[in-house]
Design a protein around this motif. Structure first.
Motif, PDB file in Angstrom:
ATOM      1  N   GLY A  25      11.603 -10.441  13.525  1.00  0.00           N
ATOM      2  CA  GLY A  25      11.342 -11.173  12.283  1.00  0.00           C
ATOM      3  C   GLY A  25      10.162 -10.622  11.506  1.00  0.00           C
ATOM      4  N   ILE A  26       9.079 -10.344  12.200  1.00  0.00           N
ATOM      5  CA  ILE A  26       7.889  -9.817  11.529  1.00  0.00           C
ATOM      6  C   ILE A  26       8.164  -8.421  10.974  1.00  0.00           C
ATOM      7  CG2 ILE A  26       5.502  -9.072  11.870  1.00  0.00           C
ATOM      8  CD1 ILE A  26       5.253 -11.329  13.935  1.00  0.00           C
ATOM      9  N   ALA A  27       8.828  -7.579  11.765  1.00  0.00           N
ATOM     10  CA  ALA A  27       9.145  -6.224  11.297  1.00  0.00           C
ATOM     11  C   ALA A  27      10.085  -6.265  10.097  1.00  0.00           C
ATOM     12  CB  ALA A  27       9.760  -5.409  12.427  1.00  0.00           C
ATOM     13  N   ALA A  28      11.058  -7.170  10.110  1.00  0.00           N
ATOM     14  CA  ALA A  28      11.975  -7.300   8.978  1.00  0.00           C
ATOM     15  C   ALA A  28      11.232  -7.809   7.742  1.00  0.00           C
ATOM     16  CB  ALA A  28      13.121  -8.232   9.333  1.00  0.00           C
ATOM     17  N   ALA A  29      10.301  -8.735   7.923  1.00  0.00           N
ATOM     18  CA  ALA A  29       9.533  -9.261   6.794  1.00  0.00           C
ATOM     19  C   ALA A  29       8.670  -8.165   6.163  1.00  0.00           C
ATOM     20  CB  ALA A  29       8.662 -10.425   7.254  1.00  0.00           C
ATOM     21  N   ILE A  30       8.016  -7.360   6.987  1.00  0.00           N
ATOM     22  CA  ILE A  30       7.217  -6.248   6.466  1.00  0.00           C
ATOM     23  C   ILE A  30       8.096  -5.281   5.683  1.00  0.00           C
ATOM     24  CG2 ILE A  30       5.915  -4.175   7.145  1.00  0.00           C
ATOM     25  CD1 ILE A  30       4.717  -5.824   9.417  1.00  0.00           C
ATOM     26  N   SER A  31       9.253  -4.976   6.224  1.00  0.00           N
ATOM     27  CA  SER A  31      10.166  -4.051   5.547  1.00  0.00           C
ATOM     28  C   SER A  31      10.647  -4.610   4.210  1.00  0.00           C
ATOM     29  CB  SER A  31      11.374  -3.750   6.430  1.00  0.00           C
ATOM     30  OG  SER A  31      10.971  -3.159   7.630  1.00  0.00           O
ATOM     31  N   ILE A  32      11.050  -5.858   4.179  1.00  0.00           N
ATOM     32  CA  ILE A  32      11.594  -6.454   2.961  1.00  0.00           C
ATOM     33  C   ILE A  32      10.526  -6.561   1.873  1.00  0.00           C
ATOM     34  CG2 ILE A  32      12.539  -8.594   1.995  1.00  0.00           C
ATOM     35  CD1 ILE A  32      14.065  -8.895   4.675  1.00  0.00           C
ATOM     36  N   VAL A  33       9.338  -7.034   2.246  1.00  0.00           N
ATOM     37  CA  VAL A  33       8.252  -7.147   1.264  1.00  0.00           C
ATOM     38  C   VAL A  33       7.890  -5.763   0.726  1.00  0.00           C
ATOM     39  CG1 VAL A  33       5.807  -7.727   0.993  1.00  0.00           C
ATOM     40  CG2 VAL A  33       7.347  -9.301   2.168  1.00  0.00           C
ATOM     41  N   GLY A  40       9.534  -2.659  -7.407  1.00  0.00           N
ATOM     42  CA  GLY A  40       8.875  -3.187  -8.611  1.00  0.00           C
ATOM     43  C   GLY A  40       7.857  -2.232  -9.194  1.00  0.00           C
ATOM     44  N   SER A  41       7.018  -1.684  -8.360  1.00  0.00           N
ATOM     45  CA  SER A  41       5.981  -0.781  -8.875  1.00  0.00           C
ATOM     46  C   SER A  41       6.568   0.536  -9.368  1.00  0.00           C
ATOM     47  CB  SER A  41       4.907  -0.540  -7.822  1.00  0.00           C
ATOM     48  OG  SER A  41       5.462   0.034  -6.663  1.00  0.00           O
ATOM     49  N   THR A  42       7.603   1.048  -8.713  1.00  0.00           N
ATOM     50  CA  THR A  42       8.244   2.278  -9.178  1.00  0.00           C
ATOM     51  C   THR A  42       8.917   2.045 -10.521  1.00  0.00           C
ATOM     52  OG1 THR A  42       8.608   2.983  -6.903  1.00  0.00           O
ATOM     53  CG2 THR A  42       9.907   4.073  -8.596  1.00  0.00           C
ATOM     54  N   TYR A  43       9.557   0.901 -10.685  1.00  0.00           N
ATOM     55  CA  TYR A  43      10.191   0.575 -11.962  1.00  0.00           C
ATOM     56  C   TYR A  43       9.149   0.522 -13.076  1.00  0.00           C
ATOM     57  CZ  TYR A  43      12.593  -2.045 -15.594  1.00  0.00           C
ATOM     58  OH  TYR A  43      13.115  -2.439 -16.781  1.00  0.00           O
ATOM     59  N   ALA A  44       8.004  -0.117 -12.803  1.00  0.00           N
ATOM     60  CA  ALA A  44       6.948  -0.223 -13.816  1.00  0.00           C
ATOM     61  C   ALA A  44       6.380   1.148 -14.167  1.00  0.00           C
ATOM     62  CB  ALA A  44       5.850  -1.150 -13.325  1.00  0.00           C
ATOM     63  N   VAL A  45       6.239   2.034 -13.182  1.00  0.00           N
ATOM     64  CA  VAL A  45       5.715   3.376 -13.438  1.00  0.00           C
ATOM     65  C   VAL A  45       6.714   4.180 -14.261  1.00  0.00           C
ATOM     66  CG1 VAL A  45       5.113   5.579 -12.346  1.00  0.00           C
ATOM     67  CG2 VAL A  45       4.161   3.464 -11.453  1.00  0.00           C
ATOM     68  N   VAL A  46       7.993   4.112 -13.897  1.00  0.00           N
ATOM     69  CA  VAL A  46       9.017   4.878 -14.608  1.00  0.00           C
ATOM     70  C   VAL A  46       9.209   4.345 -16.033  1.00  0.00           C
ATOM     71  CG1 VAL A  46      11.484   5.433 -14.644  1.00  0.00           C
ATOM     72  CG2 VAL A  46      10.189   5.611 -12.524  1.00  0.00           C
ATOM     73  N   LYS A  47       9.105   3.042 -16.199  1.00  0.00           N
ATOM     74  CA  LYS A  47       9.266   2.444 -17.525  1.00  0.00           C
ATOM     75  C   LYS A  47       8.211   2.981 -18.486  1.00  0.00           C
ATOM     76  CE  LYS A  47       9.811  -2.081 -19.635  1.00  0.00           C
ATOM     77  NZ  LYS A  47       9.702  -3.516 -19.400  1.00  0.00           N
ATOM     78  N   ARG A  56      -1.378   4.559 -12.887  1.00  0.00           N
ATOM     79  CA  ARG A  56      -1.900   5.237 -11.687  1.00  0.00           C
ATOM     80  C   ARG A  56      -2.074   4.255 -10.532  1.00  0.00           C
ATOM     81  NH1 ARG A  56      -6.255   8.736 -14.987  1.00  0.00           N
ATOM     82  NH2 ARG A  56      -4.823  10.371 -15.661  1.00  0.00           N
ATOM     83  N   LEU A  57      -2.581   3.079 -10.851  1.00  0.00           N
ATOM     84  CA  LEU A  57      -2.760   2.062  -9.808  1.00  0.00           C
ATOM     85  C   LEU A  57      -1.416   1.660  -9.202  1.00  0.00           C
ATOM     86  CD1 LEU A  57      -4.671   0.116  -8.317  1.00  0.00           C
ATOM     87  CD2 LEU A  57      -4.215  -1.528 -10.135  1.00  0.00           C
ATOM     88  N   LEU A  58      -0.426   1.464 -10.047  1.00  0.00           N
ATOM     89  CA  LEU A  58       0.901   1.102  -9.544  1.00  0.00           C
ATOM     90  C   LEU A  58       1.527   2.246  -8.750  1.00  0.00           C
ATOM     91  CD1 LEU A  58       2.440  -0.955 -12.472  1.00  0.00           C
ATOM     92  CD2 LEU A  58       1.745  -1.772 -10.222  1.00  0.00           C
ATOM     93  N   ALA A  59       1.245   3.485  -9.126  1.00  0.00           N
ATOM     94  CA  ALA A  59       1.756   4.627  -8.365  1.00  0.00           C
ATOM     95  C   ALA A  59       1.152   4.651  -6.962  1.00  0.00           C
ATOM     96  CB  ALA A  59       1.455   5.923  -9.101  1.00  0.00           C
ATOM     97  N   VAL A  60      -0.131   4.364  -6.865  1.00  0.00           N
ATOM     98  CA  VAL A  60      -0.787   4.312  -5.551  1.00  0.00           C
ATOM     99  C   VAL A  60      -0.223   3.157  -4.726  1.00  0.00           C
ATOM    100  CG1 VAL A  60      -2.992   3.874  -4.397  1.00  0.00           C
ATOM    101  CG2 VAL A  60      -2.888   5.463  -6.324  1.00  0.00           C
ATOM    102  N   VAL A  61      -0.037   2.003  -5.366  1.00  0.00           N
ATOM    103  CA  VAL A  61       0.540   0.845  -4.665  1.00  0.00           C
ATOM    104  C   VAL A  61       1.950   1.178  -4.173  1.00  0.00           C
ATOM    105  CG1 VAL A  61       1.404  -1.513  -5.021  1.00  0.00           C
ATOM    106  CG2 VAL A  61      -0.869  -0.878  -5.810  1.00  0.00           C
TER     107      VAL A  61
END
Length: 109
Positions: A25-33, A40-47, A56-61
């Motif tokens: 459960g914990i491993a699945a939660a880490i993966s899903i989050v 989300g962050s890749t979409y914001a960077v590409v947009k 840059r901050l979103l790229a690092v995240v």
């Protein structure tokens, strides 16, 4: 002459508890989050509508979340293997405790 210890049933050896790592459960939660954050962050960077510093901050995240996602997926695979191994070990213990007709038969050579 037979040895007296051969006729007396030996007590089962109690093995110490072995930590099998993270739960499924914990491993699945880490993966899903991590997957959600990477997406989300890749979409914001590409947009590209945000400022240079925020991009840059979103790229690092995004990169850090990608590492966390890989870690979560590896831990998930290890947790599944550990769970399967534990189930087999418990089933083997139950089989070895059976007596009489239900006792485990030795394999022929």
């Amino acid at each position: 002459m037979t040895e007296p210890s051969a006729t007396v049933e030996q007590p089962h050896e109690v093995l110490p508890h072995v930590d099998h790592g993270m739960s499924i459960g914990i491993a699945a939660a880490i993966s899903i989050v991590s997957i959600v954050v990477v997406t989300g962050s890749t979409y914001a960077v590409v947009k590209g509508t945000l400022s240079s510093g925020m991009t840059r901050l979103l790229a690092v995240v995004s990169l850090l979340s990608l590492v966390a996602m890989a870690y979560g997926l590896i831990e998930l695979a290890l947790a599944v293997v550990a769970t399967t191994t534990e189930r087999r070990r418990k089933a083997r213990e139950v089989t070895e405790r059976r007596k009489g007709n239900r006792a485990r038969k030795p394999t022929p050579p």
